[in-house]
Design a protein around this motif. Sequence first.
Motif, PDB file in Angstrom:
ATOM      1  N   VAL A 113      41.687  49.748  25.850  1.00  0.00           N
ATOM      2  CA  VAL A 113      40.299  50.068  26.192  1.00  0.00           C
ATOM      3  C   VAL A 113      40.118  50.075  27.709  1.00  0.00           C
ATOM      4  O   VAL A 113      39.507  50.989  28.277  1.00  0.00           O
ATOM      5  CB  VAL A 113      39.327  49.061  25.547  1.00  0.00           C
ATOM      6  N   ILE A 114      40.655  49.067  28.381  1.00  0.00           N
ATOM      7  CA  ILE A 114      40.520  48.990  29.840  1.00  0.00           C
ATOM      8  C   ILE A 114      41.213  50.164  30.513  1.00  0.00           C
ATOM      9  O   ILE A 114      40.670  50.779  31.446  1.00  0.00           O
ATOM     10  CB  ILE A 114      41.097  47.661  30.363  1.00  0.00           C
ATOM     11  N   THR A 115      42.404  50.500  30.045  1.00  0.00           N
ATOM     12  CA  THR A 115      43.150  51.617  30.631  1.00  0.00           C
ATOM     13  C   THR A 115      42.397  52.926  30.476  1.00  0.00           C
ATOM     14  O   THR A 115      42.241  53.689  31.439  1.00  0.00           O
ATOM     15  CB  THR A 115      44.539  51.730  29.971  1.00  0.00           C
ATOM     16  N   GLU A 116      41.914  53.205  29.277  1.00  0.00           N
ATOM     17  CA  GLU A 116      41.193  54.454  29.039  1.00  0.00           C
ATOM     18  C   GLU A 116      39.846  54.485  29.756  1.00  0.00           C
ATOM     19  O   GLU A 116      39.343  55.552  30.100  1.00  0.00           O
ATOM     20  CB  GLU A 116      41.011  54.665  27.537  1.00  0.00           C
ATOM     21  N   ALA A 117      39.276  53.313  30.015  1.00  0.00           N
ATOM     22  CA  ALA A 117      37.972  53.243  30.680  1.00  0.00           C
ATOM     23  C   ALA A 117      38.073  53.356  32.196  1.00  0.00           C
ATOM     24  O   ALA A 117      37.056  53.369  32.884  1.00  0.00           O
ATOM     25  CB  ALA A 117      37.278  51.935  30.319  1.00  0.00           C
ATOM     26  N   ALA A 118      39.283  53.448  32.721  1.00  0.00           N
ATOM     27  CA  ALA A 118      39.455  53.512  34.179  1.00  0.00           C
ATOM     28  C   ALA A 118      38.814  54.746  34.788  1.00  0.00           C
ATOM     29  O   ALA A 118      38.521  54.774  35.986  1.00  0.00           O
ATOM     30  CB  ALA A 118      40.936  53.457  34.537  1.00  0.00           C
ATOM     31  N   VAL A 119      38.589  55.779  33.993  1.00  0.00           N
ATOM     32  CA  VAL A 119      37.954  56.998  34.508  1.00  0.00           C
ATOM     33  C   VAL A 119      36.429  56.900  34.448  1.00  0.00           C
ATOM     34  O   VAL A 119      35.731  57.826  34.878  1.00  0.00           O
ATOM     35  CB  VAL A 119      38.410  58.241  33.714  1.00  0.00           C
ATOM     36  N   GLN A 120      35.904  55.804  33.928  1.00  0.00           N
ATOM     37  CA  GLN A 120      34.464  55.611  33.827  1.00  0.00           C
ATOM     38  C   GLN A 120      33.944  54.805  35.019  1.00  0.00           C
ATOM     39  O   GLN A 120      34.693  54.020  35.622  1.00  0.00           O
ATOM     40  CB  GLN A 120      34.117  54.875  32.527  1.00  0.00           C
ATOM     41  N   PRO A 121      32.666  54.943  35.359  1.00  0.00           N
ATOM     42  CA  PRO A 121      32.107  54.238  36.523  1.00  0.00           C
ATOM     43  C   PRO A 121      31.769  52.779  36.218  1.00  0.00           C
ATOM     44  O   PRO A 121      30.679  52.298  36.538  1.00  0.00           O
ATOM     45  CB  PRO A 121      30.855  55.052  36.832  1.00  0.00           C
TER      46      PRO A 121
END
Length: 204
Positions: free
Chosen positions: A127-135
């Motif tokens: 989840v953290i890895t995939e969320a890296a593109v989010q603000p």
Amino acid sequence: MTGVMARVGLVLDISGSMRTLYKNGTVQEVVERILAVACQFDDNATLDIWIYDNEFSRLPSATESDFEGYVQKHVMTNQRIHKFGYNNEPPVMLDVIRKYTVEESSPLPVFIVFINDGGVVKPIKKVITEAAVQPIFWQFVGIGHADFEVLRKLDEMEGRVVDNANFIYIEDIARVSDEALYGMLLNEFPVWLKEAAKQRIIRP
């Protein structure tokens, strides 16, 4: 951090091992002290709050006018909230992402303080890895007594556009001064703001 404006959220672990910390007032103190951060740079001086064990709930936002007795009122006496089960972080994290990127999309960055007393599930890394593109920047805070093995390795996680998460451990929040607490909480957030702006994840 002068001049920074962001949306601020708080995620609270309410798994079984947290029971004492809710009953002795520690979690209420966490809410109050994180609210102080929110009032400094949140866009509307409110603190969005989630709570989770193997289920999760969005709680009413906290403000300076209604934070007293927040945990007792909205958590301990709220029969609709699932309490003291086992921990499962990804569902509540996905709901945080959904709120800030789908339901209430905004150019403002998001600062999430995530309170946990250890034992996070390993899928949290995905989840953290995939969320890296989010603000969204995730500031994990360990309280209580556990080894926090997964959270301590957040900075070593590869495959992210930017380092979007940090971990600090506070054994007893009542013994930490405001200056020390806020210094630890906000240590990596400014670094992320610069890197996220370079990657156009947030507006510079």
